[in-house]
Design an enzyme around this catalytic site. Structure first.
Site, PDB file in Angstrom:
ATOM      1  N   SER A  24      37.335  26.524  40.710  1.00 43.45           N
ATOM      2  CA  SER A  24      37.572  26.998  42.075  1.00 43.45           C
ATOM      3  C   SER A  24      36.259  27.081  42.852  1.00 43.45           C
ATOM      4  O   SER A  24      36.145  26.570  43.980  1.00 43.45           O
ATOM      5  CB  SER A  24      38.251  28.365  42.053  1.00 43.45           C
ATOM      6  OG  SER A  24      39.558  28.284  41.541  1.00 43.45           O
ATOM      7  N   ARG A  47      32.971  33.579  48.279  1.00 43.27           N
ATOM      8  CA  ARG A  47      34.061  34.466  47.839  1.00 43.27           C
ATOM      9  C   ARG A  47      35.098  34.675  48.932  1.00 43.27           C
ATOM     10  O   ARG A  47      36.291  34.792  48.656  1.00 43.27           O
ATOM     11  CB  ARG A  47      33.507  35.813  47.366  1.00 43.27           C
ATOM     12  CG  ARG A  47      33.050  35.775  45.924  1.00 43.27           C
ATOM     13  CD  ARG A  47      33.088  37.156  45.287  1.00 43.27           C
ATOM     14  NE  ARG A  47      32.928  37.027  43.839  1.00 43.27           N
ATOM     15  CZ  ARG A  47      33.924  36.989  42.991  1.00 43.27           C
ATOM     16  NH1 ARG A  47      35.174  37.041  43.422  1.00 43.27           N
ATOM     17  NH2 ARG A  47      33.705  36.887  41.693  1.00 43.27           N
ATOM     18  N   HIS A  50      37.192  31.720  48.855  1.00 48.56           N
ATOM     19  CA  HIS A  50      38.056  31.816  47.672  1.00 48.56           C
ATOM     20  C   HIS A  50      39.242  32.743  47.937  1.00 48.56           C
ATOM     21  O   HIS A  50      40.376  32.465  47.512  1.00 48.56           O
ATOM     22  CB  HIS A  50      37.231  32.324  46.488  1.00 48.56           C
ATOM     23  CG  HIS A  50      37.967  32.340  45.193  1.00 48.56           C
ATOM     24  ND1 HIS A  50      38.382  33.515  44.602  1.00 48.56           N
ATOM     25  CD2 HIS A  50      38.358  31.339  44.364  1.00 48.56           C
ATOM     26  CE1 HIS A  50      39.002  33.231  43.456  1.00 48.56           C
ATOM     27  NE2 HIS A  50      39.001  31.927  43.291  1.00 48.56           N
TER      28      HIS A  50
END
Length: 221
Positions: A24, A47, A50
């Site tokens: 990822s 992040r 994500h």
């Protein structure tokens, strides 16, 4: 009770947790243009991407280069995290917090509905007023309600204690873009300079905001 049975494989997909995790972040770095993100906020941006699944998030990301150092130092010193929504608070990974920090959300406090009714505002905004005793040097996280971000900024203009950092990413169609622009313009318009991160426009939300908090709390992806 019988033991569960794994179904036969009918689709080709990665199902090992560590491999999913690594792939990822590799995909995000491969597909995102992070050139315009301050170096101190690069892992924060990764992040947040994500948490949202949107590699073009960086186009709207506004991250003060002081945000991560200031917020991390505050957490390491034991500062609390003040959240506008329960979903934001629950998205914080406790094991990443450096000082067993309190993660506080006052949305369900008994006084909040009455305050919201008396003031003619949302419960989320009213709950922000209960932050004041905890606000000095705290890390603030708003991922749900634009009214909460507006309310916080108004409290600061009126002299409330200043947090160490603001993660201001409320989501929505009414007031979200405007509240985040107010945060971007806050230092210039009111002389109150607090490190912050936000995402211009309508995008935001609890997952994105808690992802930012997790990045702040610990550098490792």
């Amino acid at each position: 009770m019988t033991s569960p049975r794994r179904p036969n494989r009918h689709y080709p997909y990665i199902d090992r947790g560590p491999a999913i995790y690594l792939d990822s972040f590799a995909t995000i770095r491969r597909e995102s243009n992070l050139a315009g993100v301050p170096a101190s906020a690069e892992k924060l941006a990764v992040r947040m991407i994500h948490g949202s699944g949107q590699t073009d998030l960086v186009d709207d990301l506004v991250a003060d280069d002081r945000l991560v150092p200031a917020a991390r130092a505050a957490l390491e010193a034991g500062a609390p995290i003040l959240c506008d929504a329960t979903m934001v608070a629950r998205g914080v990974t406790p094991s990443r917090l450096p000082a067993n920090n309190e993660v506080l959300c006052f949305l369900n406090e008994a006084t909040v509905p009455g305050l919201a009714s008396d003031w003619g505002t949302t419960r989320t905004a009213a709950a922000v007023s209960l932050w004041e005793p905890h606000l000095d040097g705290a890390v603030v996280a708003i991922g749900n309600a634009p009214t909460a971000l507006f309310h916080l900024l108004e409290m600061l203009i009126d002299g409330a204690p200043r947090p160490a950092a603001i993660v201001g990413c409320p989501v929505g169609f009414i007031g979200a873009a405007e509240s985040k622009q107010a945060l971007v313009d806050f230092a210039a318009e009111h002389g109150i300079d607090i490190p912050f991160v936000t995402v211009r426009g309508r995008r935001g939300g609890s997952a994105m905001t808690s992802s930012a908090l997790n990045a702040i709390a610990q550098e490792e992806e």
